[in-house]
Design an enzyme around this catalytic site. Structure first.
Site, PDB file in Angstrom:
ATOM      1  CD  GLN A 100      -2.842  -0.852   2.251  1.00  0.00           C
ATOM      2  OE1 GLN A 100      -2.141  -1.803   2.671  1.00  0.00           O
ATOM      3  NE2 GLN A 100      -3.946  -0.680   2.397  1.00  0.00           N
ATOM      4  CG  HIS A 192      -0.881  -6.082   5.159  1.00  0.00           C
ATOM      5  ND1 HIS A 192      -1.304  -5.613   6.885  1.00  0.00           N
ATOM      6  CD2 HIS A 192      -1.761  -6.068   4.534  1.00  0.00           C
ATOM      7  CE1 HIS A 192      -2.024  -4.650   6.645  1.00  0.00           C
ATOM      8  NE2 HIS A 192      -2.730  -4.984   5.274  1.00  0.00           N
ATOM      9  CG  ASN A 236      -3.543  -7.561   7.543  1.00  0.00           C
ATOM     10  OD1 ASN A 236      -3.564  -7.064   9.031  1.00  0.00           O
ATOM     11  ND2 ASN A 236      -4.001  -6.974   6.300  1.00  0.00           N
ATOM     12  CD  GLU A 237      -8.123  -6.971   8.492  1.00  0.00           C
ATOM     13  OE1 GLU A 237      -8.412  -6.451   7.646  1.00  0.00           O
ATOM     14  OE2 GLU A 237      -7.826  -5.554   9.289  1.00  0.00           O
TER      15      GLU A 237
HETATM   16  C1  FCB Z   1      -7.125  -2.766   6.859  1.00  0.00           C
HETATM   17  C2  FCB Z   1      -6.507  -3.415   5.812  1.00  0.00           C
HETATM   18  C3  FCB Z   1      -5.908  -2.551   5.239  1.00  0.00           C
HETATM   19  C4  FCB Z   1      -6.189  -1.628   5.070  1.00  0.00           C
HETATM   20  C5  FCB Z   1      -7.074  -0.743   5.928  1.00  0.00           C
HETATM   21  C6  FCB Z   1      -7.969  -0.099   5.556  1.00  0.00           C
HETATM   22  O1  FCB Z   1      -8.445  -3.834   6.890  1.00  0.00           O
HETATM   23  O2  FCB Z   1      -5.529  -4.327   6.866  1.00  0.00           O
HETATM   24  O3  FCB Z   1      -4.543  -2.707   4.614  1.00  0.00           O
HETATM   25  O4  FCB Z   1      -7.098  -1.677   3.791  1.00  0.00           O
HETATM   26  O5  FCB Z   1      -8.325  -2.112   5.849  1.00  0.00           O
END
Ligand code: FCB
Length: 501
Positions: A100, A192, A236-237
């Site tokens: 990003q 990520h 990440n997520e």
């Molecule tokens: C999260 C992500 C991050 C970014 C934010 C706004 O879900 O981890 O990369 O996109 O949202």
């Protein structure tokens, strides 16, 4: 081993490696907030003491050219509520992710996805953070940040299978050293979302060798960089990634309602984390290892409907709790549907929380998809708060809700993301203040929250939403790559400096 100031870190038991919860000196935060039947925190009778609208900040001397915010005619001097002190050693800062902000990540699956025209805007040079990280960290330091989360781009470290790019490793070592030199504790995300292209071409998360390949990458990174960082995030997520990539097809690999594959990937992610957890600890015994979990606050579309409430519970379990619970208990359980044991339980040293918003849920039947329900986006029946530039509701209470809910795991909680896409910086300040208030409330009630990292340090590439969403404490002019610290960032810096709200 090096600490934040470049001093050696003692090898300590990881449970003591994070600041212990302290008895807070809270005068203003309401205690014992009630829970409704829908699981929402009832609004306290007394709201936060609002410190006033945005006031002009002062650019610190030698801030490298970032412009201080200009005083607006209607700006009032800030008064201080000064009624809650955060624990000593609280981590304050911001977060980014490689794809990003770095720019030119041409070797990963997201770049390929962009080039294939799957999103309106390609990432291109992003914020050129790859070349400007020192300057960006100077700005973060000028804002008193004492911690910073960033991610390592696997496709740069291993551009072809089994070929390691030592220059890329050196780059990330320099990044870590630059953070330590500025007194910022690094929080490193190993993955990520983005995968090396060679791996995605083999099936990515569905490739049977994924766990082994990820573990090998983690070992390589930890051997080189382990001494420079104590906080590591393996994934990440993961649930968001499965949802976007395998159920709604918005992100790579672009599959839609591929339920069996989605479940396989989820299981692979769990096992991958477990392996990585052990690899990290074998190379850095005092590491704090966690995942960054995205909880989504949910409310029933019709609070009087038990079916809607039931759907909130089912969806909430699947989306918000399943993954953490599996890592904690060592068993992935979907009652009546699925049960799998992991090699080992309790493979989290802390929980990273990425919190943004709330959605309303409406039941749509008695089978599993019906119970999971559907989002009532536009036609929901409940009143909701202000929407941000991406149409997400601003719902600060949800943050305290999850800090409390995740306390059941008895682990330190680090807020690894929380922010707002907005072109109105006053809204960012309001968002920040209201969410920090919720953090204060939760800590006052005994939650062991050890830090708050705002999303994001810089404006950046917001995946399928491109560059329109402005999340940064620091504005980026993408044409010139000029940075400008936003007024809300100076106000945030005041809170950090006082360690008080
Ligand atoms: C999260 C992500 C991050 C970014 C934010 C706004 O879900 O981890 O990369 O996109 O949202």
């Amino acid at each position: 081993m090096e600490g934040a100031q470049g001093k050696p870190l003692p090898h300590r038991d990881v449970k003591h490696a994070v600041p212990p919860p302290v008895a807070c000196r809270c005068r203003g935060a309401p205690r014992g907030a009630k829970w409704t039947r829908e699981g929402r925190v009832q609004e306290p009778v007394r709201g936060p003491i609002w410190p006033g609208p945005m006031a002009p900040g002062t650019a610190p001397a030698g801030d490298g050219g970032a412009r201080a915010p200009e005083a607006s005619a209607d700006a009032e001097p800030a008064s201080s509520s000064a009624n809650f002190r955060f624990p000593p050693g609280f981590l304050w800062g911001a977060a980014t992710s490689a794809h990003q902000v770095e720019g030119a990540n041409i070797l990963n699956d997201w770049w390929a996805w962009e080039q294939a025209g799957k999103v309106a805007t390609p990432s291109g040079a992003a914020a050129d953070h790859w070349n400007r990280y020192r300057y960006d960290f100077d700005l973060a330091r000028s804002l008193d940040h004492n911690a910073h989360r960033f991610s390592i781009e696997w496709s740069r470290i291993e551009p072809e299978e089994g070929r390691w790019d030592e220059a890329a490793i050196d780059h990330y070592r320099d990044v870590l050293v630059a953070l330590h030199e500025r007194g910022m504790e690094p929080v490193v995300t190993l993955l990520h979302y983005t995968l090396p292209r060679w791996l995605s071409e083999k099936g990515g998360w569905e490739h049977p060798g994924m766990e082994r390949l990820y573990e090998r990458y983690v070992v390589h990174v930890l051997e080189a960089l382990g001494p420079h960082a104590r906080w590591w995030i393996t994934l990440n997520e993961p649930v968001v990634q499965v949802f976007k990539g395998w159920l709604i097809g918005q992100w790579p690999p672009g599959k839609v309602r591929a339920w069996p594959a989605a479940l396989r990937v989820l299981r692979a992610m769990l096992r991958t984390h477990v392996r990585a957890y052990h690899a990290i600890h074998s190379l850095r015994p005092d590491a704090c290892v966690g995942i960054a979990k995205h909880p989504l606050a949910l409310s029933p579309d019709d609070p009087t409907s038990w079916l809607d409430r039931w759907s909130v519970a089912v969806r909430g379990h699947l989306f918000n709790h399943l993954f953490l619970e599996a890592l904690h208990t060592g068993a992935l359980r979907v009652p009546g549907l699925f049960w799998e044991n992991l090699p080992i339980r309790r493979t989290l040293d802390f929980i990273g929380v990425n919190y943004y918003t709330r959605d309303f849920v409406r039941n749509s039947g008695y089978n599993l998809p019906g119970l999971v329900g559907e989002f009532a986006k536009r036609d929901h029946r409940q009143q909701r708060g202000k929407l941000n530039d991406l149409g997400w509701e601003v719902y600060p209470e949800g943050l305290a809700q999850f800090l409390r809910e995740f306390s059941r795991y008895k682990l330190p909680i680090l807020i690894t993301e929380n922010g707002i896409p907005t072109s109105n910086d006053d809204d960012r300040w309001v968002f920040l203040f209201m969410h920090l208030w919720q953090v204060a409330r939760a800590i006052a009630d005994g939650v062991n929250c050890v830090g708050y990292l705002h999303w994001s340090l810089l404006d950046n590439y917001e995946w399928a939403d491109g560059y329109g969403a402005r999340f940064g404490l620091i504005e980026v002019d993408y044409a010139t790559q000029e940075r400008r610290i936003r007024p809300s960032a100076w106000r945030f810096a005041e809170i950090i400096r006082r360690n008080e709200l």
